[in-house]
Design a protein around this motif. Sequence first.
Motif, PDB file in Angstrom:
ATOM      1  N   GLN A   1      19.915  33.989  51.847  1.00  0.00           N
ATOM      2  CA  GLN A   1      20.520  34.829  52.883  1.00  0.00           C
ATOM      3  C   GLN A   1      21.939  35.265  52.513  1.00  0.00           C
ATOM      4  OE1 GLN A   1      19.863  33.307  57.004  1.00  0.00           O
ATOM      5  NE2 GLN A   1      18.576  31.732  56.043  1.00  0.00           N
ATOM      6  N   PHE A   2      22.466  34.750  51.387  1.00  0.00           N
ATOM      7  CA  PHE A   2      23.809  35.134  50.965  1.00  0.00           C
ATOM      8  C   PHE A   2      23.806  36.550  50.393  1.00  0.00           C
ATOM      9  CE2 PHE A   2      24.814  30.422  50.186  1.00  0.00           C
ATOM     10  CZ  PHE A   2      25.463  30.317  51.408  1.00  0.00           C
ATOM     11  N   THR A   3      24.950  37.217  50.518  1.00  0.00           N
ATOM     12  CA  THR A   3      25.142  38.525  49.883  1.00  0.00           C
ATOM     13  C   THR A   3      26.199  38.386  48.792  1.00  0.00           C
ATOM     14  OG1 THR A   3      26.881  39.145  51.461  1.00  0.00           O
ATOM     15  CG2 THR A   3      24.599  39.686  52.046  1.00  0.00           C
ATOM     16  N   ALA A   4      26.392  39.435  48.015  1.00  0.00           N
ATOM     17  CA  ALA A   4      27.327  39.383  46.881  1.00  0.00           C
ATOM     18  C   ALA A   4      28.753  39.087  47.324  1.00  0.00           C
ATOM     19  CB  ALA A   4      27.281  40.703  46.100  1.00  0.00           C
ATOM     20  N   GLU A   5      29.092  39.398  48.601  1.00  0.00           N
ATOM     21  CA  GLU A   5      30.458  39.142  49.085  1.00  0.00           C
ATOM     22  C   GLU A   5      30.699  37.660  49.378  1.00  0.00           C
ATOM     23  OE1 GLU A   5      28.482  41.597  50.472  1.00  0.00           O
ATOM     24  OE2 GLU A   5      29.451  43.111  49.185  1.00  0.00           O
ATOM     25  N   ASP A   6      29.628  36.870  49.401  1.00  0.00           N
ATOM     26  CA  ASP A   6      29.761  35.461  49.797  1.00  0.00           C
ATOM     27  C   ASP A   6      30.120  34.541  48.627  1.00  0.00           C
ATOM     28  OD1 ASP A   6      29.123  35.976  52.459  1.00  0.00           O
ATOM     29  OD2 ASP A   6      26.971  35.927  52.033  1.00  0.00           O
ATOM     30  N   TYR A   7      30.132  35.046  47.405  1.00  0.00           N
ATOM     31  CA  TYR A   7      30.410  34.184  46.244  1.00  0.00           C
ATOM     32  C   TYR A   7      31.101  34.970  45.130  1.00  0.00           C
ATOM     33  CZ  TYR A   7      25.937  36.392  45.018  1.00  0.00           C
ATOM     34  OH  TYR A   7      24.939  37.307  44.793  1.00  0.00           O
ATOM     35  N   GLU A   8      31.713  34.196  44.221  1.00  0.00           N
ATOM     36  CA  GLU A   8      32.315  34.762  43.007  1.00  0.00           C
ATOM     37  C   GLU A   8      31.609  34.126  41.825  1.00  0.00           C
ATOM     38  OE1 GLU A   8      36.425  33.835  43.211  1.00  0.00           O
ATOM     39  OE2 GLU A   8      36.828  35.144  44.932  1.00  0.00           O
ATOM     40  N   LYS A   9      31.253  34.943  40.818  1.00  0.00           N
ATOM     41  CA  LYS A   9      30.492  34.398  39.689  1.00  0.00           C
ATOM     42  C   LYS A   9      31.185  34.684  38.367  1.00  0.00           C
ATOM     43  CE  LYS A   9      27.483  38.483  39.410  1.00  0.00           C
ATOM     44  NZ  LYS A   9      26.091  38.978  39.414  1.00  0.00           N
ATOM     45  N   ASP A  10      30.945  33.782  37.420  1.00  0.00           N
ATOM     46  CA  ASP A  10      31.432  33.922  36.046  1.00  0.00           C
ATOM     47  C   ASP A  10      30.205  33.885  35.145  1.00  0.00           C
ATOM     48  OD1 ASP A  10      32.427  33.673  33.483  1.00  0.00           O
ATOM     49  OD2 ASP A  10      33.958  32.196  34.003  1.00  0.00           O
ATOM     50  N   GLU A  11      29.760  35.058  34.705  1.00  0.00           N
ATOM     51  CA  GLU A  11      28.517  35.125  33.944  1.00  0.00           C
ATOM     52  C   GLU A  11      28.621  34.435  32.600  1.00  0.00           C
ATOM     53  OE1 GLU A  11      26.157  38.654  33.966  1.00  0.00           O
ATOM     54  OE2 GLU A  11      27.312  39.510  35.619  1.00  0.00           O
ATOM     55  N   LYS A  12      29.819  34.462  32.004  1.00  0.00           N
ATOM     56  CA  LYS A  12      29.988  33.845  30.697  1.00  0.00           C
ATOM     57  C   LYS A  12      29.726  32.344  30.764  1.00  0.00           C
ATOM     58  CE  LYS A  12      33.295  33.515  26.866  1.00  0.00           C
ATOM     59  NZ  LYS A  12      34.663  33.820  26.411  1.00  0.00           N
ATOM     60  N   GLN A  13      30.270  31.697  31.802  1.00  0.00           N
ATOM     61  CA  GLN A  13      30.104  30.254  31.955  1.00  0.00           C
ATOM     62  C   GLN A  13      28.874  29.894  32.800  1.00  0.00           C
ATOM     63  OE1 GLN A  13      32.001  28.052  30.397  1.00  0.00           O
ATOM     64  NE2 GLN A  13      33.332  29.624  29.514  1.00  0.00           N
ATOM     65  N   LYS A  14      28.224  30.909  33.340  1.00  0.00           N
ATOM     66  CA  LYS A  14      27.088  30.711  34.251  1.00  0.00           C
ATOM     67  C   LYS A  14      27.481  29.780  35.402  1.00  0.00           C
ATOM     68  CE  LYS A  14      23.053  32.128  31.763  1.00  0.00           C
ATOM     69  NZ  LYS A  14      21.648  31.915  31.488  1.00  0.00           N
ATOM     70  N   SER A  15      28.680  30.048  35.943  1.00  0.00           N
ATOM     71  CA  SER A  15      29.155  29.254  37.077  1.00  0.00           C
ATOM     72  C   SER A  15      29.357  30.168  38.272  1.00  0.00           C
ATOM     73  CB  SER A  15      30.470  28.551  36.726  1.00  0.00           C
ATOM     74  OG  SER A  15      31.493  29.499  36.510  1.00  0.00           O
ATOM     75  N   ILE A  16      29.359  29.599  39.451  1.00  0.00           N
ATOM     76  CA  ILE A  16      29.455  30.392  40.675  1.00  0.00           C
ATOM     77  C   ILE A  16      30.093  29.539  41.762  1.00  0.00           C
ATOM     78  CG2 ILE A  16      27.121  29.742  41.411  1.00  0.00           C
ATOM     79  CD1 ILE A  16      26.853  32.621  42.499  1.00  0.00           C
ATOM     80  N   ILE A  17      30.984  30.139  42.568  1.00  0.00           N
ATOM     81  CA  ILE A  17      31.617  29.409  43.673  1.00  0.00           C
ATOM     82  C   ILE A  17      31.592  30.282  44.920  1.00  0.00           C
ATOM     83  CG2 ILE A  17      33.120  27.975  42.238  1.00  0.00           C
ATOM     84  CD1 ILE A  17      35.406  29.893  42.904  1.00  0.00           C
ATOM     85  N   LEU A  18      31.516  29.637  46.070  1.00  0.00           N
ATOM     86  CA  LEU A  18      31.509  30.357  47.333  1.00  0.00           C
ATOM     87  C   LEU A  18      32.912  30.834  47.680  1.00  0.00           C
ATOM     88  CD1 LEU A  18      29.248  28.022  49.502  1.00  0.00           C
ATOM     89  CD2 LEU A  18      28.661  30.317  48.715  1.00  0.00           C
ATOM     90  N   THR A  19      32.991  32.005  48.320  1.00  0.00           N
ATOM     91  CA  THR A  19      34.263  32.469  48.866  1.00  0.00           C
ATOM     92  C   THR A  19      34.517  31.726  50.178  1.00  0.00           C
ATOM     93  OG1 THR A  19      33.187  34.231  50.110  1.00  0.00           O
ATOM     94  CG2 THR A  19      33.909  34.756  47.855  1.00  0.00           C
ATOM     95  N   GLU A  20      35.679  31.966  50.751  1.00  0.00           N
ATOM     96  CA  GLU A  20      36.004  31.298  52.023  1.00  0.00           C
ATOM     97  C   GLU A  20      35.011  31.712  53.110  1.00  0.00           C
ATOM     98  OE1 GLU A  20      39.880  30.824  54.961  1.00  0.00           O
ATOM     99  OE2 GLU A  20      40.149  31.450  52.878  1.00  0.00           O
ATOM    100  N   ASP A  21      34.705  33.037  53.158  1.00  0.00           N
ATOM    101  CA  ASP A  21      33.732  33.511  54.149  1.00  0.00           C
ATOM    102  C   ASP A  21      32.336  32.947  53.858  1.00  0.00           C
ATOM    103  OD1 ASP A  21      35.667  34.948  55.421  1.00  0.00           O
ATOM    104  OD2 ASP A  21      35.211  36.848  54.414  1.00  0.00           O
ATOM    105  N   GLY A  22      32.011  32.866  52.549  1.00  0.00           N
ATOM    106  CA  GLY A  22      30.715  32.321  52.146  1.00  0.00           C
ATOM    107  C   GLY A  22      30.565  30.873  52.553  1.00  0.00           C
ATOM    108  N   THR A  23      31.669  30.113  52.457  1.00  0.00           N
ATOM    109  CA  THR A  23      31.640  28.700  52.841  1.00  0.00           C
ATOM    110  C   THR A  23      31.371  28.547  54.337  1.00  0.00           C
ATOM    111  OG1 THR A  23      33.186  28.111  51.074  1.00  0.00           O
ATOM    112  CG2 THR A  23      32.973  26.554  52.892  1.00  0.00           C
ATOM    113  N   GLU A  24      32.045  29.376  55.148  1.00  0.00           N
ATOM    114  CA  GLU A  24      31.832  29.309  56.590  1.00  0.00           C
ATOM    115  C   GLU A  24      30.390  29.680  56.941  1.00  0.00           C
ATOM    116  OE1 GLU A  24      34.683  31.655  58.660  1.00  0.00           O
ATOM    117  OE2 GLU A  24      36.416  30.547  57.866  1.00  0.00           O
TER     118      GLU A  24
END
Length: 913
Positions: A245-268
């Motif tokens: 149910q998440f959208t692209a605005e809910d997280y930030e991704k680093d394709e090189k490291q294949k890592s991803i973290i939620l934004t503040e809005d995504g966390t809520e």
Amino acid sequence: MLGGIAKAIFGSSNDRYVKSLGSIVAKINDFEPTISVMTDTELANQTVLFRTRLAEGEKLDNLLPEAFATVREAASRTLGQRHYDTQLIGGIVLHRGEIAEMRTGEGKTLVATLACYLNALPGDGVHVVTVNDYLAQRDAGWMGQVYRFLGLTVGVVIPDIGEDNRREAYAADITYGTNNEFGFDYLRDNMKYDRGQMVQRPFNFGIVDEVDSILIDEARTPLIISGPTDDKSELYMLVDAVVKQFTAEDYEKDEKQKSIILTEDGTEKAERMLEDAGLLEGDNLYDIENTQVVHHLNQSLRANVMFRRDTDYIEKDGKIVIIDEFTGRMMDGRRWSDGLHQAVEAKEGVAIEPENQTMASITFQNFFRMYPKLSGMTGTAATEASEFFDIYKMNVVTIPTNVPVQRIDEEDEFYKNTTDKFAAIAKSIAEKAKIGQPVLVGTVSIEKSELLSEFLTKEGVKHEVLNARFHEREAHIVAQAGSLGAVTIATNMAGRGTDIQLGGNVEFRVGDELAEMPDGPERVAAIAKIKAEVAEDKAKVLAAGGLFVLGTERHESRRIDNQLRGRSGRQGDPGLSRFYLSLDDDLLRIFGPDTMFSKMMNNNIPDGEAIGSKWLSKAIETAQKKVEARNYDVRKQVVEYDDVMNDQRKVIYEQRSDIMDADTVDDVVVDMRAETVNNIVADACPPDSYPEQWDVEAMDIRVTDILGLDLPLADWVAEEGIDAEKLEHRIQEAADASIAAKSDDLDPETWISVEKSIMLQNLDHHWKEHLATLDALRQVIHLRAYAQKTPINEYKREAFVLFERMLEAIREDVTKVLAHAQFGFNPPTDLPQMPDIFTTHFDALSGDDDSADTDAGGGYGFITTRLPPMQIVQPDPEETLGMDPAEWEGRVSRNSPCPCGSGQKYKHCHGAL
């Protein structure tokens, strides 16, 4: 400048230290005339005399000169090898718990006999740690001749030997084995339920062969013992439904490291959805109670956003199969760890296979630091001297060679690209092969070995290609790498521990060519012929310039390059070494495409032409130092995090040991019950509160649930003058009386066995869950850096809180199980067996699991619990398996022989996943 002048006059600190050992070497040599005239019986009896002197209070250091002289004479009589004075220095260094850096061919294997014998005299055991099983067996048999001649026992720990054989091997005066075997046996011992089941003795003294390989290279990854977990399929699917149910605005991704973290809005958003799904405790996603949920959420995010179907994996026959990002091949049987594979399975809607859960783990750093005295030997350790001292408190001592080194180390040659480089390498090898000069080629990967093999085939050069996976065959090939005209391509780490002798190795040739020939005149004549051929070939190889070592690429560590170079020029032999580099090499790519290297080489060098420069070589060395420093920081961080777990691991293992050794654990159980009652009362009766403010209803529920008691708590609380302390005392008395009545129904021995069994199993269960939580915490703790907090300090703090909670849960569960337990007519007195387990240790360089397939299986010893009542149940030994393989699952240990009679383990046959 002044330092350089002082060094030139007085020598380095290493030189001065080595020189100071000369007086001890002189004492050893003074004993030689006396010892050399002894009969074999008198020489062997020296061991008895030394042990008598030790029993009378004499120190090992006082025995050293005479003991070393005894070993030298024994080696001369049994092996035909007499220790050089430089080898005696190496033996002294090992005895002092330091690292002896000795060049290849200087006889490190023989050096170890000196320190092994001396430190085995007290009878507490000596461990000699090797890099592979072949070397462990070879050295135990070879050097064992010296030890057995002197009356010591020798054991060897290798895969697929039974528990009794392991116990016998560890009971020997000197035990050979690999780092993995020693480490896994330690972990397995601390999962057993009876002291008599354990195989190891307390650690005493260890000598690590190829110490840099084991304590640095292999120490990047921990040893892990894992087992099947509870089915969490529903959890994975619920979290997957949230993530989708998440959208692209809910997280930030680093394709090189294949890592991803939620934004503040995504966390809520995640907190709201997880709360609706009933997966969130409290209202904060990052509360410590939600560590596991956060871990699964992160893995599900990675699976849904970062991993693409038909690129990173495919779906085949209802299973997720990983695709190798370098080769594009399917990797059947391999699974991503830490729940990532299960997250991908949930994403694709296929059957979710349960993950293996860590049951025990330890890093090599913390394992080897348990030895009261540890030493090591290798040809290359000086470049990592600071790490050896920082982590292990071991000094590196460079031992001079017996004969001056004659090898010539030429400047590196640089080429524009890999094609030009390999063409030049093939041409150079062909030229050397024509004159009969043997060539040993070091590559950084199997793929590069195969590529070079193609170039050599085009040049018509006969050659051998091998890697470090087949140790015994590898040793035989590497041993003959000095033969006339031999060309051997090996990974840089291949063949360590095997001596390359010019002209060929007589011992290996005899073993390979005359294995079927019986003893007799014909065999003697054949051996003489081989010796003559080797001597003739050696003269030709010497004339051709000795062994030519050719490196196809610089490694990220200077130490690995030095290991390769060190294969040439043994014992004063002539030799040559040269490295070939290109702009495509990994190390050079660190500098980027717009650097001095690319500008110089692309603008000034014609295709196929080489450049050699001391300045360029120096720049490469500087780059290597930077990478070494970075890798050291990575390993240091691994140790820092594992140190937190290590402190807790020691507490748990000590408690297990105390429980197993205790005649009775009744006092511990009583204390646990008292602590539990105290917590129940304290939670319901806050300090400085009145009885009418107490939560009697909650207290009554917990007393019934945990203690199995129906007490008139409301009436007690209504009494005049009641306080929390009196209430706790009454509950405690009632709980003690209930347990006393239960224990009276069993004989004392059976009751003690039941208490031990319940305590150990609860300890193991909660420790396993605690390890899983710490693993999950470790994955996300770096996020605290965004809040300007130090992750390692946060990890220490939260790990301590989690550990305290675990101990409280253990006390409560032990109390609860004993309170509700009801026993059958014949309760078992035997403690449970070890569960089915899997061992893993991933090679930091290749990614392969090099743990050796030696899982200590056994079937599950289990307690089936019903609350109330509880019945302790044993598996039916008369139960038959039948011939239908479908019925074997769950009833046959994965490490037992397959019932079909194939001779393979069940997990590799009908039980294959």
